[in-house]
Design a protein around this motif. Structure first.
Motif, PDB file in Angstrom:
ATOM      1  N   ALA A 165       0.834  -1.209   0.000  1.00 37.32           N
ATOM      2  CA  ALA A 165       0.000   0.000   0.000  1.00 37.32           C
ATOM      3  C   ALA A 165       0.865   1.254   0.000  1.00 37.32           C
ATOM      4  O   ALA A 165       0.522   2.250  -0.649  1.00 37.32           O
ATOM      5  N   VAL A 166       1.990   1.219   0.690  1.00 38.34           N
ATOM      6  CA  VAL A 166       2.895   2.364   0.695  1.00 38.34           C
ATOM      7  C   VAL A 166       3.425   2.610  -0.721  1.00 38.34           C
ATOM      8  O   VAL A 166       3.431   3.742  -1.214  1.00 38.34           O
ATOM      9  N   ALA A 167       3.858   1.554  -1.396  1.00 39.40           N
ATOM     10  CA  ALA A 167       4.376   1.700  -2.761  1.00 39.40           C
ATOM     11  C   ALA A 167       3.294   2.219  -3.703  1.00 39.40           C
ATOM     12  O   ALA A 167       3.549   3.109  -4.532  1.00 39.40           O
ATOM     13  N   ALA A 168       2.085   1.693  -3.583  1.00 38.88           N
ATOM     14  CA  ALA A 168       0.983   2.142  -4.438  1.00 38.88           C
ATOM     15  C   ALA A 168       0.616   3.592  -4.124  1.00 38.88           C
ATOM     16  O   ALA A 168       0.313   4.373  -5.037  1.00 38.88           O
TER      17      ALA A 168
ATOM     18  N   PRO B 118       7.058   4.436 -10.372  1.00 37.01           N
ATOM     19  CA  PRO B 118       6.603   3.063 -10.618  1.00 37.01           C
ATOM     20  C   PRO B 118       6.996   2.154  -9.452  1.00 37.01           C
ATOM     21  O   PRO B 118       7.963   2.431  -8.733  1.00 37.01           O
ATOM     22  N   TYR B 119       6.239   1.073  -9.293  1.00 38.77           N
ATOM     23  CA  TYR B 119       6.541   0.166  -8.190  1.00 38.77           C
ATOM     24  C   TYR B 119       6.428  -1.291  -8.608  1.00 38.77           C
ATOM     25  O   TYR B 119       5.661  -1.649  -9.501  1.00 38.77           O
ATOM     26  N   LEU B 120       7.251  -2.106  -7.951  1.00 36.70           N
ATOM     27  CA  LEU B 120       7.218  -3.556  -8.096  1.00 36.70           C
ATOM     28  C   LEU B 120       6.716  -4.145  -6.791  1.00 36.70           C
ATOM     29  O   LEU B 120       7.070  -3.674  -5.711  1.00 36.70           O
TER      30      LEU B 120
ATOM     31  N   ARG C 109      -6.501  -3.994  -6.147  1.00 34.91           N
ATOM     32  CA  ARG C 109      -6.236  -2.549  -6.279  1.00 34.91           C
ATOM     33  C   ARG C 109      -4.740  -2.279  -6.333  1.00 34.91           C
ATOM     34  O   ARG C 109      -4.281  -1.425  -7.103  1.00 34.91           O
ATOM     35  N   LEU C 110      -3.974  -2.981  -5.522  1.00 35.39           N
ATOM     36  CA  LEU C 110      -2.534  -2.750  -5.463  1.00 35.39           C
ATOM     37  C   LEU C 110      -1.817  -3.369  -6.666  1.00 35.39           C
ATOM     38  O   LEU C 110      -0.827  -2.822  -7.159  1.00 35.39           O
ATOM     39  N   LEU C 111      -2.325  -4.480  -7.144  1.00 32.43           N
ATOM     40  CA  LEU C 111      -1.727  -5.129  -8.318  1.00 32.43           C
ATOM     41  C   LEU C 111      -1.989  -4.339  -9.605  1.00 32.43           C
ATOM     42  O   LEU C 111      -1.146  -4.320 -10.506  1.00 32.43           O
ATOM     43  N   ARG C 112      -3.139  -3.713  -9.678  1.00 35.06           N
ATOM     44  CA  ARG C 112      -3.597  -3.040 -10.905  1.00 35.06           C
ATOM     45  C   ARG C 112      -2.545  -2.111 -11.508  1.00 35.06           C
ATOM     46  O   ARG C 112      -2.305  -2.123 -12.703  1.00 35.06           O
ATOM     47  N   ASN C 113      -1.903  -1.281 -10.694  1.00 38.87           N
ATOM     48  CA  ASN C 113      -0.964  -0.287 -11.208  1.00 38.87           C
ATOM     49  C   ASN C 113       0.502  -0.651 -11.027  1.00 38.87           C
ATOM     50  O   ASN C 113       1.381   0.163 -11.327  1.00 38.87           O
ATOM     51  N   ALA C 114       0.768  -1.849 -10.554  1.00 36.89           N
ATOM     52  CA  ALA C 114       2.162  -2.268 -10.352  1.00 36.89           C
ATOM     53  C   ALA C 114       2.868  -2.395 -11.700  1.00 36.89           C
ATOM     54  O   ALA C 114       2.327  -2.946 -12.660  1.00 36.89           O
TER      55      ALA C 114
ATOM     56  N   ARG D  44       2.727  -8.814 -16.559  1.00 35.39           N
ATOM     57  CA  ARG D  44       3.723  -8.091 -15.758  1.00 35.39           C
ATOM     58  C   ARG D  44       4.252  -8.932 -14.601  1.00 35.39           C
ATOM     59  O   ARG D  44       4.992  -8.442 -13.752  1.00 35.39           O
ATOM     60  N   MET D  45       3.903 -10.221 -14.584  1.00 33.78           N
ATOM     61  CA  MET D  45       4.335 -11.117 -13.511  1.00 33.78           C
ATOM     62  C   MET D  45       5.575 -11.889 -13.931  1.00 33.78           C
ATOM     63  O   MET D  45       5.652 -12.365 -15.067  1.00 33.78           O
ATOM     64  N   SER D  46       6.524 -12.003 -13.000  1.00 29.55           N
ATOM     65  CA  SER D  46       7.776 -12.724 -13.255  1.00 29.55           C
ATOM     66  C   SER D  46       8.132 -13.573 -12.047  1.00 29.55           C
ATOM     67  O   SER D  46       7.624 -13.354 -10.953  1.00 29.55           O
ATOM     68  N   VAL D  47       9.044 -14.498 -12.275  1.00 30.83           N
ATOM     69  CA  VAL D  47       9.548 -15.343 -11.194  1.00 30.83           C
ATOM     70  C   VAL D  47      11.006 -14.983 -10.932  1.00 30.83           C
ATOM     71  O   VAL D  47      11.811 -14.919 -11.861  1.00 30.83           O
TER      72      VAL D  47
END
Length: 184
Positions: free
Chosen positions: A24-27, A36-38, A68-73, A97-100
């Motif tokens: 939430a802080v990053a968002a 931008p945030y990861l 909500r937090l994933l949407r703009n990551a 936008r998902m990686s391992v």
């Protein structure tokens, strides 16, 4: 975070969960400044990764916060493919936008063989670094450790544990996470 960004601008924010409030802080930083945030999922948030079932009861606020937090990551990192696959199926719009980024030690990234045999001139040392929870019943290790203490090959061997009990402050059940009564 905003005050720090205004003092010396960030290029990227990396938030690791848990605690999930870091997401939430990053968002929030992104919403107010555009940084931008990861999101780094060291553990699953809404999936109980030990049982494969939902981590919370239906209607829990985590199920409204997570999308909500994933949407703009800018990106979302997971420690293994199964966890990434579960989240990709749950949030298909975010899946590209998902990686391992594998969790733990991977020698291929460090170059060369890092294995070195134990020094025969000194006792063996065993170590554990991490979180002890009821999900990881370490009693078998300590029972084996107790049995091994009588073996000549392990004379003088030590075991060191660094970390803490439970995922959260005041985590409840400590069964299976107790260390031996004596220092080892």
């Amino acid at each position: 975070a905003t005050a720090e960004h205004l003092r010396a601008p960030f290029d990227l924010a990396l938030a690791t969960g848990n605690p999930w409030t870091s997401f939430a802080v990053a968002a929030g930083l992104h919403a107010t400044t555009g940084v931008p945030y990861l999101l780094d999922y060291r553990d699953a948030w809404t999936l109980d990764q030990f049982t494969g079932r939902p981590a919370f009861p239906a209607g829990h606020q985590a199920y409204s916060w997570e999308p909500r937090l994933l949407r703009n990551a800018a990106g979302v990192l997971f420690v293994n493919e199964p966890m990434r696959d579960w989240y990709a199926a749950r949030y298909p719009a975010v899946a590209p936008r998902m990686s391992v980024l594998e969790n733990g030690f991977d020698p291929r990234f460090l170059g060369g063989d890092l294995h070195r045999p134990p020094d025969p001139g000194r006792p063996l040392r065993f170590g554990y670094l991490g979180t002890l929870t009821e999900q990881y019943d370490n009693r078998a290790f300590w029972e084996g450790w107790s049995l091994a203490q009588g073996k000549a090959e392990l004379a003088g061997a030590t075991a060191t544990v660094h970390g803490h009990f439970g995922f959260f402050n005041g985590s409840g059940d400590q069964r299976g996470t107790a260390l031996p009564a004596r220092s080892v």
